[in-house]
Structure formats: C-alpha cells, structure tokens
Design an enzyme around this catalytic site. Sequence first.
Site, PDB file in Angstrom:
ATOM      1  N   HIS A  65     -13.221  -0.554  -5.754  1.00  0.00           N
ATOM      2  CA  HIS A  65     -11.760  -0.666  -5.867  1.00  0.00           C
ATOM      3  C   HIS A  65     -11.156  -1.415  -4.668  1.00  0.00           C
ATOM      4  CE1 HIS A  65      -7.554   0.383  -5.988  1.00  0.00           C
ATOM      5  NE2 HIS A  65      -7.700   1.192  -4.956  1.00  0.00           N
ATOM      6  N   HIS A  89      -8.134   0.389   2.820  1.00  0.00           N
ATOM      7  CA  HIS A  89      -6.806   0.981   2.575  1.00  0.00           C
ATOM      8  C   HIS A  89      -6.826   2.441   2.147  1.00  0.00           C
ATOM      9  CE1 HIS A  89      -7.252  -0.055  -1.798  1.00  0.00           C
ATOM     10  NE2 HIS A  89      -6.494   1.007  -1.950  1.00  0.00           N
ATOM     11  N   GLU A  93      -6.714   8.206   3.667  1.00  0.00           N
ATOM     12  CA  GLU A  93      -6.255   9.153   2.665  1.00  0.00           C
ATOM     13  C   GLU A  93      -7.408   9.951   2.048  1.00  0.00           C
ATOM     14  OE1 GLU A  93      -3.350   7.322   0.150  1.00  0.00           O
ATOM     15  OE2 GLU A  93      -3.684   8.799  -1.429  1.00  0.00           O
ATOM     16  N   ASP A  94      -8.527   9.285   1.763  1.00  0.00           N
ATOM     17  CA  ASP A  94      -9.570   9.918   0.956  1.00  0.00           C
ATOM     18  C   ASP A  94     -10.859  10.256   1.685  1.00  0.00           C
ATOM     19  OD1 ASP A  94      -7.850   9.683  -1.156  1.00  0.00           O
ATOM     20  OD2 ASP A  94      -8.731   7.819  -1.906  1.00  0.00           O
ATOM     21  N   ASP A 156      -3.154  -3.155  -4.600  1.00  0.00           N
ATOM     22  CA  ASP A 156      -3.748  -1.859  -4.914  1.00  0.00           C
ATOM     23  C   ASP A 156      -3.251  -1.374  -6.271  1.00  0.00           C
ATOM     24  OD1 ASP A 156      -4.914   0.711  -4.649  1.00  0.00           O
ATOM     25  OD2 ASP A 156      -3.105   1.488  -3.664  1.00  0.00           O
ATOM     26  N   ASP A 276      12.767 -16.852 -30.771  1.00  0.00           N
ATOM     27  CA  ASP A 276      13.077 -18.172 -31.304  1.00  0.00           C
ATOM     28  C   ASP A 276      13.876 -19.038 -30.347  1.00  0.00           C
ATOM     29  OD1 ASP A 276      11.650 -17.491 -33.438  1.00  0.00           O
ATOM     30  OD2 ASP A 276      13.327 -17.208 -34.813  1.00  0.00           O
TER      31      ASP A 276
HETATM   32 MN    MN Z   1      -6.214   2.328  -3.681  1.00  0.00          MN
END
Ligand code: MN
Length: 727
Positions: A65, A89, A93-94, A156, A276
């Site tokens: 990712h 990034h 956080e993770d 992201d 149109d």
């Molecule tokens: Mn991410």
Amino acid sequence: MMHGIAVESDQQLELPENRLLRQLQDVLGDYLEQEHIDEIVRAYHFGAEAHSGQFRKSGEAYICHPVSVAISLGQMRMDMRGIMAAILHDVIEDTPVTKDELADQFSSEVAELVDGVTKLSKLDNKSRAEAQAENVRKMFLAMAKDLRVIMVKLADRLHNMQTLSAMSAPSRRRIAKETLEIYAPIASRLGMNKVRHELQTLGFKALYPNRFEVLDHYVKKSRGNRREIIETIQSSIQNRLDQVALNGKVAGREKNIASIYQKMRYKKISFHDVFDVYAFRIFCETVDECYRALGCVHNLYKPVPGKFKDYIALPKANGYQSLHTILIGPYGVPIEIQIRTHDMHKVSESGIAAHWLYKSENESNESVKARANEWLRDLLEIQKTAGDSLEFIDNLKVDLFPQEVFVFTPQGDIVKLPRGATVVDFAFSVHTAIGNSCVSARIDKKLVPLQTQLENGMTVDVITAVWARPNPLWLNYVVTAKARSSIRTYLKHFQQQEAIDLGRRLLEKELLAINMHLDQVDPTRIVELLDALQVKSMDDLLEDIGLGNRMPILIAKRISQEDVNAAVKLDDQVSHHDTTPLIIKGTEGMVVTLAKCCRPIPGDSIIGYFNPGKGIVVHHHECRNSHDVRKKHTNWLDVEWSEEEASGEFPAEIRLELMNQRGTLATVASTISSMESNIENVTVVDQDDRVSVDLITLTVKDRVHLATIIRKLKKLNIVLKITRVKA
Ligand code: MN
C-alpha cells in the site's frame, strides 16, 4: 532455453511488493539522482520491516500500500523526502515505530511529514464524527505547515479507494462518503482536478453502485451515436482555426460519470440534457491566441448570451485559468468550449502538484501555490476562532463547497442549502408544515421577507401563521427541489378542492334561478349529463366550472331541459340578470382572486370575471379593466361581498400629495398604523422642492375602515391631496 525458463518462473514467484518497488524505482529514475533513490529504497526496507506480518485486506503484504502511494506521488514528481514520507506514512499509526525514531533514522522533515498524515490516537471517548473532525483538523494544521502532507494524504486516499472492494460494505460507504465530502473537495480547492475526478468517480461508484452502473451503461451506449456529430464539430472548428492561421488544437472532452450525476441532481435535469452537450477544448500557445480563438469560434457558431466567462483575466480561487463559452452548434446542439494555453492546462489538471511536476518554468505554477498557501492561512485564522473540531469542519465545508450555503436554526442546528436558497427553501427544509405556513422570517433578529436569499452563517427563525398557505409566486424564487415539489403538491390539491367548492356554488346559483336544486336532480339524469359531456365524475365537472372552463349557466340549462344531450344556445344578454349574485368572502383563496389593478375591498361594488383555467378574478366596478370585461358578455358574473363573512385584511392603494418636508412620510405612516392598518408598500412617484407624490399600499378591513383612515389623513396639514387608486 533453460535460462529463459528460470527467468520466467522467477517472475511468477516475484512478490507483489518487489514488483512494486521496481516500478517505483523506474518512475523515480526519470527525475531523481541515484543516491536519492538509494535513500528511498532504505526507507522502503525500514517500512517493510516495521509492517512485516501485517497484511492488507486483499491479502498482500501491507507495504504494498505505501509503495503504491509513493508511485502515484512519483508520477507527480514529488521530491525525495515526500516520497520517503509516502513509503513510511503508516508506520507511526500502525507499528511501534515513533516519530523520534523516524527523525533519527531519516530526517526531522520526513518525521514531521509522516506525523502530519498520522491520525490522532486516544480519541476513544469521542463520537466517530468528533474523532473524524479532530483528525481532519489536525491534518489541516500539518498541511498548512507543509503542502506535501496533503499530497501524501490524497495519494493515500486514492489508493484506498482503488482497493476499496476488499472492505466490508459499511466501511466502503463510510470511506466513500468521507472521500466525497472532504478529500475530493480539497483536491478541487487545490486545483488537482485529475485526482479530484478519480476520487469522485471511485466515491460515487462505491456509494451508489447501481446508479453508477446505469449511467455508465448510458454513457457507453450514447457514445456511438455521438461520434459522428463530435467529429463534424471538431473538424469545423479546427478548419476555421487553420484558415485564420491560428496555432490552436481542438480536442473532444468527455464528462465523467460522477459530474454527470452531480449535474442531474443539482439542476434537476435528465441524463440527456446533461449528456447531450458537446464539450471541446482548444489548446493554444499563448494567451493572445486564446482570445483570438474565442473570436474565431464566436464567428463560426452563435454564442449563447451571458455564458462567456473569462477565467484567464480573473482566475478561479484555485488558480484555474481558461476561457469558457457556450455556442449553438449544428442542429441546435449546445457546444461547451474551454480555451486555454498548454501551461494553463497543466495547472488545471494537477493544481499545486504542478509545483513539483513542472519545476519552475512558468509563473502560474507559483501563483497556484501562493493561492493555496493563502487559503490555508485563512483556514488557520478560522481554526483559531472555531470552538471545536466539528465547528472547524463546518467552517471548512463552507469553504470547500462554494455552491452551497450553511445556515443555522434558532436551536443552532446547521442546515445545508444550495446557493441562492431563500427563506422559503429553508422553511421547507426544516419541515413541510413549516414551509406550508411560513409568512416571513427573522434573520439575525431582523425581520425579512420570504424571498430573502440566505448567506453563510445566518441564523434563520421562520415565522408561521395558522392562516398562511403556499403562494404560487414562491415558485419564482425557490431553488430546492423539496420546496418546489411541496408547493406544487399543495397548490394542486388545494386549488382542486377550492375549484370544486366554487363550481358547486356557481351551479347551484344558476339552478336556483330556475327553481331547481342540485340535490334534487335525478341521479340518472346526472349520469346522462356526465356521459354527454364526456366528464368522468361530478367533481371533475364542478372543478371545470370552478376553474372557469365551463359556464355554470349552460350546465344548469342542460340539466333543466328535456334532453340533456341537446346542445344549449345561450342568450347572454339576459343570462346575468335573472340570477342572484355570487356571494364572496374575499378569502376563498386561489380560485377567487382580487384584481391587483383596482384592489377591491369589502363594501365596494364589484364584478367577477371568469379567467379560464384560473377561476374568478374580482374587479372594482369602476375599474377600467372591468369595463373591458363586460364587453365579453359570457365571461362575467355578478358578485357581491358577503356581509357577515367578508373579513380579514385587504390591500388598498392610496395616492398622496404631501408637502415635501422632513418627516412627512413618517407622520403619515404613524397615523395609518395608529388606525389598525398595515403599510405594505410605499413608492415615491414624483418629487420636487415643494410636493412629494407617494403611492401607499395599506391593508384595511373594508370601505368604512379605509374612509376613516383617509378622513384622518386629510386632517393632517401636511397632506395636500389624497385619493384612492382604482386603476
Ligand atoms: Mn495509508
């Protein structure tokens, strides 16, 4: 041979993350030094290590990712530290990695960028909405310091949207909604239109999969039919440019599905009305050529007046520049044209990203970045005064959605309306019952009329009255579909009922003149009559009479004569004089209206006029228009005011000649209001040093009331002359 097979199986076994890393290196190789790429690869290994053991919902290693995010930023020529931040990034956080560690390993700049895109943790005791708002606010603070934060965040989000199918249905909806509400508008605000389009399309597809499919199907189907006409128009324009030796290049332009849907919803028009429209772009070398190309196409096809917009001289807030015009093409088809230079085009596609993508060279890149920074500075100001994050998000939305206004209820709830919305739109958006009975409003404590257009931040307090009901005139200024359809529904139903009631009264009146009663007419005779007239029901017939489409006297005669099928010839010289007049109250509503030209009030002698499809209009006996009416014998009828029931406030108009002194009009006004009358309108018709001639519309109960007011006004020594206006 053997070697070839080995390579092939190597490729088969290649892990997706390795393939992506190679792709990233290829992209970066186009514009970065090898040593910088090496530094990025080091960040990759650090990230892959930190995320090891984590997997995306799709089953791939998590690091795929961030690398994908880095690739799309590489395609925008993001600098080395921006790319490193993209790869890293999600680590704060993770994973257990901290901001300090990143600063140690790489640089404080990279650490700051990663921290900027990292969501705030420890928001457990807050609602989802609050937590979301808090995080967006934090992101804005970080992006105000460094625009690369939002670039990483948008890339992201783009990758998450591209891989959304792995998520559960509720997550898909939530993420798609947030994308459409926050991220796509931010991309738009920063001029990154390519990213915005992609986010909008993916968001729309995730949120409304069925609608997306239907529209997609239509677009593909219509494309074939359009090809020929597109080619005709395109080559006509191109030929004309070539003829005058203009260096322009014409290209067709297709609208994306999300924006077609937006237009259909916002403007309430059909797919075909949106689709149109034939859209083209003309690319020129210089600004001067753009204007000449404009003159050239205006000469080729007729331009639609009022549709030309010069965004070159006056760029949009996000730096967008182009000339826009609409032409009437062959077979009357509308043609939308955008004319711009190649540089303007780059900016219109990538916005602030152009700063990295097309380094230096042209000044519009710099101006786009300057504008973005200015916008962020403004937002920082707002954020300082905003009470909490939810309030900040509301303020942000005001800024991100220029086509909408946000106003408040007296309770402080926010109501979102399209730009141009009025008090009536607001009232209906709160509740249909409020809309149906609104009479005016208080905006920020000041009394305003219903047609007042709302602006951001107003607090709107709707004033209702039990007797009030929707007015057909409202349809002239409401902009929301809800208000429009509610008013139409109400009027239709209401007018129908009124017309039936009036029709019954008119028919009964005519029957009475020949000593008959509607209730006593043989039912089989009624059936025969309806049959002969080819009307479905008695109500339909009565409605027709009430609306002035059928003369009640003709119907009465038919009922009374031997054979209902025989046509009736009317001797209209006598028809009106042998019946009693219709009694009116003046408050019947839509099928009995009081003429605006002479403004009859109770006590006046009056005359009614059948206005087919609309009912009866009541004029003053002396009104000039009523004299015209009487020449058409069959269309008028005698009406009289009901003595007991004609009550209410009726507008009347008076003409005053006043001494032109300071305060005279105020004296007149206070005199009138002391007599329990309201002034509805004042117009100064004429004025010189000595005399001022004014028309005043005021409300009165009846003729006696008006006479008393006029008498009282005559006693004022400033009033030179006073008359009632009767057309
Ligand atoms: Mn991410």
